[in-house]
Design a protein around this motif. Structure first.
Motif, PDB file in Angstrom:
ATOM      1  N   GLY A  36      51.114  36.514  55.046  1.00 15.53           N
ATOM      2  CA  GLY A  36      49.793  36.217  54.501  1.00 15.53           C
ATOM      3  C   GLY A  36      49.717  36.194  52.997  1.00 15.53           C
ATOM      4  N   THR A  37      50.876  36.208  52.312  1.00 14.37           N
ATOM      5  CA  THR A  37      50.862  36.173  50.846  1.00 14.37           C
ATOM      6  C   THR A  37      51.084  34.771  50.282  1.00 14.37           C
ATOM      7  OG1 THR A  37      53.186  36.874  50.910  1.00 14.37           O
ATOM      8  CG2 THR A  37      51.532  38.571  50.484  1.00 14.37           C
ATOM      9  N   GLY A  38      51.054  33.752  51.132  1.00 10.41           N
ATOM     10  CA  GLY A  38      51.109  32.373  50.639  1.00 10.41           C
ATOM     11  C   GLY A  38      52.496  31.800  50.493  1.00 10.41           C
ATOM     12  N   LYS A  39      53.458  32.286  51.269  1.00  6.87           N
ATOM     13  CA  LYS A  39      54.826  31.780  51.139  1.00  6.87           C
ATOM     14  C   LYS A  39      54.937  30.336  51.624  1.00  6.87           C
ATOM     15  CE  LYS A  39      56.568  35.075  53.645  1.00  6.87           C
ATOM     16  NZ  LYS A  39      55.313  35.834  53.920  1.00  6.87           N
ATOM     17  N   ILE A 207      36.845  47.854  49.203  1.00  2.18           N
ATOM     18  CA  ILE A 207      37.113  48.315  50.574  1.00  2.18           C
ATOM     19  C   ILE A 207      38.492  47.848  51.026  1.00  2.18           C
ATOM     20  CG2 ILE A 207      36.400  48.083  52.979  1.00  2.18           C
ATOM     21  CD1 ILE A 207      33.531  47.903  52.046  1.00  2.18           C
ATOM     22  N   PHE A 208      38.800  46.597  50.728  1.00  6.73           N
ATOM     23  CA  PHE A 208      40.072  46.009  51.141  1.00  6.73           C
ATOM     24  C   PHE A 208      41.256  46.792  50.576  1.00  6.73           C
ATOM     25  CE2 PHE A 208      43.539  43.040  50.043  1.00  6.73           C
ATOM     26  CZ  PHE A 208      43.884  42.589  51.298  1.00  6.73           C
ATOM     27  N   PHE A 209      41.245  47.068  49.287  1.00  7.32           N
ATOM     28  CA  PHE A 209      42.366  47.779  48.676  1.00  7.32           C
ATOM     29  C   PHE A 209      42.406  49.247  49.096  1.00  7.32           C
ATOM     30  CE2 PHE A 209      42.558  44.073  45.887  1.00  7.32           C
ATOM     31  CZ  PHE A 209      43.931  43.910  45.747  1.00  7.32           C
ATOM     32  N   GLU A 210      41.240  49.837  49.354  1.00  6.80           N
ATOM     33  CA  GLU A 210      41.226  51.194  49.884  1.00  6.80           C
ATOM     34  C   GLU A 210      41.854  51.235  51.275  1.00  6.80           C
ATOM     35  OE1 GLU A 210      37.233  52.592  49.877  1.00  6.80           O
ATOM     36  OE2 GLU A 210      37.073  52.666  47.688  1.00  6.80           O
ATOM     37  N   LEU A 211      41.563  50.208  52.065  1.00  3.72           N
ATOM     38  CA  LEU A 211      42.102  50.137  53.423  1.00  3.72           C
ATOM     39  C   LEU A 211      43.622  49.995  53.396  1.00  3.72           C
ATOM     40  CD1 LEU A 211      41.320  50.072  56.407  1.00  3.72           C
ATOM     41  CD2 LEU A 211      41.044  47.594  56.225  1.00  3.72           C
ATOM     42  N   ARG A 212      44.124  49.235  52.454  1.00  6.21           N
ATOM     43  CA  ARG A 212      45.580  49.049  52.353  1.00  6.21           C
ATOM     44  C   ARG A 212      46.298  50.345  51.976  1.00  6.21           C
ATOM     45  NH1 ARG A 212      48.449  44.535  52.065  1.00  6.21           N
ATOM     46  NH2 ARG A 212      49.784  45.472  50.457  1.00  6.21           N
ATOM     47  N   LYS A 213      45.570  51.258  51.349  1.00  3.95           N
ATOM     48  CA  LYS A 213      46.183  52.521  50.923  1.00  3.95           C
ATOM     49  C   LYS A 213      46.196  53.581  52.033  1.00  3.95           C
ATOM     50  CE  LYS A 213      44.856  51.977  46.058  1.00  3.95           C
ATOM     51  NZ  LYS A 213      44.013  52.523  44.956  1.00  3.95           N
ATOM     52  N   VAL A 214      45.513  53.307  53.142  1.00  3.23           N
ATOM     53  CA  VAL A 214      45.458  54.295  54.222  1.00  3.23           C
ATOM     54  C   VAL A 214      46.866  54.528  54.770  1.00  3.23           C
ATOM     55  CG1 VAL A 214      44.606  54.779  56.543  1.00  3.23           C
ATOM     56  CG2 VAL A 214      43.093  53.730  54.857  1.00  3.23           C
ATOM     57  N   PRO A 215      47.373  55.769  54.719  1.00  3.95           N
ATOM     58  CA  PRO A 215      48.731  56.027  55.227  1.00  3.95           C
ATOM     59  C   PRO A 215      48.795  55.904  56.740  1.00  3.95           C
ATOM     60  CG  PRO A 215      47.636  58.086  54.629  1.00  3.95           C
ATOM     61  CD  PRO A 215      46.719  56.983  54.192  1.00  3.95           C
ATOM     62  N   GLY A 216      49.867  55.309  57.211  1.00  2.00           N
ATOM     63  CA  GLY A 216      50.089  55.233  58.652  1.00  2.00           C
ATOM     64  C   GLY A 216      49.673  53.932  59.300  1.00  2.00           C
ATOM     65  N   LEU A 217      49.082  53.000  58.547  1.00  2.00           N
ATOM     66  CA  LEU A 217      48.697  51.713  59.133  1.00  2.00           C
ATOM     67  C   LEU A 217      49.946  50.948  59.572  1.00  2.00           C
ATOM     68  CD1 LEU A 217      45.856  50.198  56.886  1.00  2.00           C
ATOM     69  CD2 LEU A 217      45.638  51.159  59.174  1.00  2.00           C
ATOM     70  N   LYS A 219      49.921  47.679  60.289  1.00  2.00           N
ATOM     71  CA  LYS A 219      49.856  46.403  59.574  1.00  2.00           C
ATOM     72  C   LYS A 219      48.726  46.448  58.555  1.00  2.00           C
ATOM     73  CE  LYS A 219      49.250  41.433  59.963  1.00  2.00           C
ATOM     74  NZ  LYS A 219      48.476  41.452  58.702  1.00  2.00           N
ATOM     75  N   ARG A 220      49.102  46.469  57.308  1.00  2.00           N
ATOM     76  CA  ARG A 220      48.097  46.449  56.265  1.00  2.00           C
ATOM     77  C   ARG A 220      47.497  45.049  56.146  1.00  2.00           C
ATOM     78  NH1 ARG A 220      51.020  48.911  51.085  1.00  2.00           N
ATOM     79  NH2 ARG A 220      52.615  47.445  51.788  1.00  2.00           N
ATOM     80  N   PRO A 221      46.193  44.944  55.904  1.00  2.00           N
ATOM     81  CA  PRO A 221      45.571  43.617  55.799  1.00  2.00           C
ATOM     82  C   PRO A 221      46.161  42.825  54.633  1.00  2.00           C
ATOM     83  CG  PRO A 221      44.056  45.344  55.074  1.00  2.00           C
ATOM     84  CD  PRO A 221      45.222  46.033  55.711  1.00  2.00           C
ATOM     85  N   SER A 222      46.276  41.524  54.824  1.00  2.00           N
ATOM     86  CA  SER A 222      46.917  40.650  53.840  1.00  2.00           C
ATOM     87  C   SER A 222      45.882  39.814  53.100  1.00  2.00           C
ATOM     88  CB  SER A 222      47.914  39.736  54.545  1.00  2.00           C
ATOM     89  OG  SER A 222      47.227  38.831  55.396  1.00  2.00           O
ATOM     90  N   THR A 223      46.382  39.001  52.185  1.00  2.00           N
ATOM     91  CA  THR A 223      45.515  38.129  51.397  1.00  2.00           C
ATOM     92  C   THR A 223      44.720  37.181  52.284  1.00  2.00           C
ATOM     93  OG1 THR A 223      47.133  38.195  49.596  1.00  2.00           O
ATOM     94  CG2 THR A 223      45.458  36.469  49.507  1.00  2.00           C
ATOM     95  N   SER A 224      45.392  36.551  53.230  1.00  2.00           N
ATOM     96  CA  SER A 224      44.711  35.592  54.095  1.00  2.00           C
ATOM     97  C   SER A 224      43.620  36.267  54.914  1.00  2.00           C
ATOM     98  CB  SER A 224      45.711  34.895  55.018  1.00  2.00           C
ATOM     99  OG  SER A 224      46.361  35.829  55.858  1.00  2.00           O
ATOM    100  N   GLY A 257      37.486  43.310  62.556  1.00  2.00           N
ATOM    101  CA  GLY A 257      38.443  42.515  63.320  1.00  2.00           C
ATOM    102  C   GLY A 257      39.166  41.469  62.503  1.00  2.00           C
ATOM    103  N   ALA A 258      38.603  41.110  61.347  1.00  2.00           N
ATOM    104  CA  ALA A 258      39.288  40.161  60.470  1.00  2.00           C
ATOM    105  C   ALA A 258      40.385  40.837  59.661  1.00  2.00           C
ATOM    106  CB  ALA A 258      38.276  39.498  59.525  1.00  2.00           C
ATOM    107  N   LEU A 259      40.302  42.162  59.533  1.00  2.00           N
ATOM    108  CA  LEU A 259      41.247  42.901  58.700  1.00  2.00           C
ATOM    109  C   LEU A 259      42.283  43.664  59.508  1.00  2.00           C
ATOM    110  CD1 LEU A 259      38.720  44.413  56.111  1.00  2.00           C
ATOM    111  CD2 LEU A 259      40.191  42.416  55.784  1.00  2.00           C
ATOM    112  N   LEU A 260      41.853  44.263  60.617  1.00  2.00           N
ATOM    113  CA  LEU A 260      42.747  45.071  61.448  1.00  2.00           C
ATOM    114  C   LEU A 260      43.175  44.258  62.660  1.00  2.00           C
ATOM    115  CD1 LEU A 260      40.735  48.415  61.316  1.00  2.00           C
ATOM    116  CD2 LEU A 260      42.636  47.712  59.853  1.00  2.00           C
TER     117      LEU A 260
END
Length: 279
Positions: A36-39, A207-217, A219-224, A257-260
């Motif tokens: 999801g980083t645009g490769k 919220i998005f960047f806070e969610l990415r920092k949650v330990p134990g996820l 799959k962290r949410p991506s750019t897309s 549901g769009a993020l997780l």
């Protein structure tokens, strides 16, 4: 021939430098990074920016290297011989050209995307070493050698699911797309949604960047996924104050549901919310 980014794709200076270095060295460019980083989109934008045709080879777990060169359909030839079809006398009627053959025989230079190379068998990259290095291959059925008329710009993407062979990496230029920081992400959002309410974007990105920092996820949410989430927030007319004044103990954002993307991460956030309420 130089890639300087485009109006529809936010490319960092390091990424533009990597693309241009690959073009100068005439070596394949391996792009790694989180999903999801645009490769894949990078290859599309490079082709559009340079005015070149894009040939895409999307790799699956069952893909074999020879399929990128050609496939010989011996079964169809046997069947046609039994039916008395005259075309059996020309073996070329049963050879299906692959994406590399298509790129090699093009009258103009093209961009060749080999997408998600790490999905295939571990031997897949090694099986393409000679062809990508020398830009030619031999067709045994017709005893001819196919050489590239114009060396294509080769972009290979990987989700880092498995290590690629050292011999393959040695013949390529490598770049890892670092996950965008807040400022770069804001530019990406502006490209997709010009003129969007800045307060909504600011609150959503926090919220998005806070969610990415949650330990134990898992799959962290991506750019897309952030782009999709913003689209939902705007289409549902969710005011930014709901995001700004959210209860930090709830843990799970609206329209999550769009993020997780799996139940384990949802359960993890629910447990964190429960523990936060108890404390």
């Amino acid at each position: 021939m130089r890639f300087d980014g485009s109006m529809t794709y936010v490319a960092t200076d390091d990424l533009k430098m990597a693309v241009n270095a690959s073009i100068t060295l005439q070596k394949p460019l391996i792009i790694k990074g989180e999903p999801g980083t645009g490769k894949t989109m990078l290859a599309e934008e490079v082709a559009a920016a340079l005015g070149l045709r894009l040939i895409q080879w999307h790799i699956k777990s069952t893909t074999k290297a020879h399929q990128g060169l050609y496939e010989y359909d011996a079964v169809s030839r046997l069947r046609d011989s039994q039916l008395g079809d005259d075309k059996v006398y020309d073996i070329r009627n049963y050879i299906k050209k692959g994406k590399l053959w298509e790129a090699f025989e093009s009258e103009e230079r093209v961009v060749l995307l080999i997408d998600e190379v790490d999905k295939a068998d571990i031997e897949f990259p090694n099986d393409l070493l000679t062809e990508l290095d020398k830009m030619e291959f031999h067709v045994y059925e017709t005893q001819e050698t196919i050489k590239a008329k114009h060396r294509p710009i080769v972009i290979i993407t990987s989700n880092n699911e498995k290590d690629l062979p050292d011999a393959f990496l040695r013949r390529c230029f490598f770049h890892y797309i670092v996950f965008p920081d807040m400022d770069t992400m804001k530019k990406i959002v502006d490209v997709h949604y010009p003129g969007v309410e800045s307060k909504l974007v600011r609150e959503a990105m926090e919220i998005f960047f806070e969610l990415r920092k949650v330990p134990g996820l898992k799959k962290r949410p991506s750019t897309s996924e952030l782009i999709d989430w913003l689209k939902l927030l705007m289409s549902d007319n969710i005011p930014e104050d709901i995001l700004r004044n959210r209860d930090t103990r709830s843990a799970i954002p609206p329209l999550y549901g769009a993020l997780l993307k799996n139940e384990a991460d949802v359960h993890l956030l629910e447990r964190l919310a429960f523990m936060s309420r108890r404390s």
